[in-house]
Design a protein around this motif. Sequence first.
Motif, short mmCIF file in Angstrom:
data_model
loop_
_atom_site.label_atom_id
_atom_site.label_comp_id
_atom_site.label_asym_id
_atom_site.label_seq_id
_atom_site.Cartn_x
_atom_site.Cartn_y
_atom_site.Cartn_z
N CYS A 21 65.90 56.21 75.88
CA CYS A 21 65.72 57.12 77.02
C CYS A 21 64.32 57.02 77.60
N TYR A 23 61.60 58.69 76.56
CA TYR A 23 60.78 59.92 76.48
C TYR A 23 59.52 59.67 75.64
N PRO A 66 65.37 62.61 71.44
CA PRO A 66 66.68 63.27 71.43
C PRO A 66 67.64 62.69 70.39
N LEU B 15 75.21 60.01 62.09
CA LEU B 15 74.38 59.42 63.15
C LEU B 15 74.93 58.05 63.55
N PRO B 16 74.66 57.51 64.75
CA PRO B 16 73.87 58.12 65.81
C PRO B 16 74.56 59.31 66.48
N LEU B 17 73.76 60.19 67.06
CA LEU B 17 74.29 61.38 67.73
C LEU B 17 75.20 60.96 68.88
N MET B 18 76.20 61.78 69.16
CA MET B 18 77.21 61.40 70.18
C MET B 18 76.70 61.58 71.61
N TRP B 19 75.58 62.28 71.80
CA TRP B 19 75.15 62.67 73.14
C TRP B 19 74.57 61.49 73.91
N CYS B 20 74.52 61.63 75.24
CA CYS B 20 74.04 60.56 76.11
C CYS B 20 72.56 60.29 75.88
N SER B 21 72.12 59.16 76.38
CA SER B 21 70.70 58.81 76.29
C SER B 21 69.86 59.87 77.01
N GLY B 22 68.90 60.44 76.32
CA GLY B 22 68.00 61.42 76.94
C GLY B 22 68.52 62.84 76.95
N CYS B 23 69.68 63.10 76.35
CA CYS B 23 70.24 64.46 76.36
C CYS B 23 69.36 65.42 75.58
N GLY B 26 69.92 66.80 71.48
CA GLY B 26 69.31 66.22 70.29
C GLY B 26 67.93 66.81 70.02
N ILE B 27 67.18 67.06 71.11
CA ILE B 27 65.84 67.62 70.97
C ILE B 27 65.95 69.04 70.40
N GLY B 30 66.94 68.92 66.72
CA GLY B 30 65.79 68.59 65.89
C GLY B 30 64.87 69.78 65.73
N THR B 204 71.55 64.16 81.67
CA THR B 204 71.03 62.94 82.29
C THR B 204 72.11 62.05 82.89
#
Lengths: 75, 276
Positions: A21, A23, A66, B15-23, B26-27, B30, B204
Amino acid sequence: MDKKNRIKFRPSVNETNCKACGYCQECCPKKIFEPSDKFNAQGYQYITVVNGDTCTGCLQCVMICPDLAISIKEE
Amino acid sequence: MSHATGLEYLRKEALPLMWCSGCGNGITLGAMLRAFEELRYKKNEVVVVSGIGCWGKADDYIMTNALHTTHGRALTYATGVKAANPELHVVVLMGDGDGATIGGNHLIHAARRNMDLTAIIVNNFNYGMTGGQFSATTPAASITSTSIAGNPERGFDICGLAEAAGANYVARETVANGAMLKKRIVEALGKKGFSLVEVISPCTTLFGPRNKMKQPIDMIRWMKEKGVPRAKYEQLANAEADGYFVTGKLVDKDYPDFCASYESMRSRINVRAGGK
């Protein structure tokens, strides 16, 4: 603390989990992250650490990743 | 390691998390796991109750007790869990669809009742999982798949709603500042009574590209620019019209929570009935 004895930080990126991404590239004050020219199994040009020695351990990349793909070890 | 990593609560085999790149999910995940570690929560003392949607999938990655519930009803299940066993730390994960749109009424009443829950509402301004339809938090004039010329409705102020309904703790943060987000979650978890953290998160894939933010990083820059502390917000002329929003701790009260009030009422009845 003098330069020799200061704590060293070893950042690393998990190639499998990274989704590129960007970031970490944006937030790193030392600009130690660069995209690889290879792709991972998810199809992303994952991020790699290019100049890890300059890491100051500010943890901004860890906090913003993320995909929980960045880890920083202290030595 | 000197900093909290939260990895002991993470189900690494998923893992990896299912969410899109930059979602932003995940942040937030964490930040929440790091908050658990800082508070030294035991896995069996925590119940994570999630609703439906992208953020509702977060319980798949958490090693604590988890309850995956129906759309918009996460707070009702969580209320039941907490009432049955007040010793548990109950964390409710909802998106803007769960928390403000379909489950909006539950949010009001959980806050009014002041249940000792910690609600983490990840607001990405649209229904991400179903194709980017507008939700109750989509800002006016934003483009979504069901408002191609701009949203005719106004967006909901979730924090304002929770404050008016009587929540003990309300904070809003963006995912652009993960450290502050973790701090707010730690504060919210430590608070007795209903606490809410609204997380402004980038969608995103759907919301960003339709609203002139083609790359994930554009959305992070937008958040950094528009999310301002209350003092700065009040100084700005036309802050609301320009799309600015207040971040930081908005409410911090110590009104007795439901479980405490319930016990005190029960003891009154017991005294009247002769101590039984």
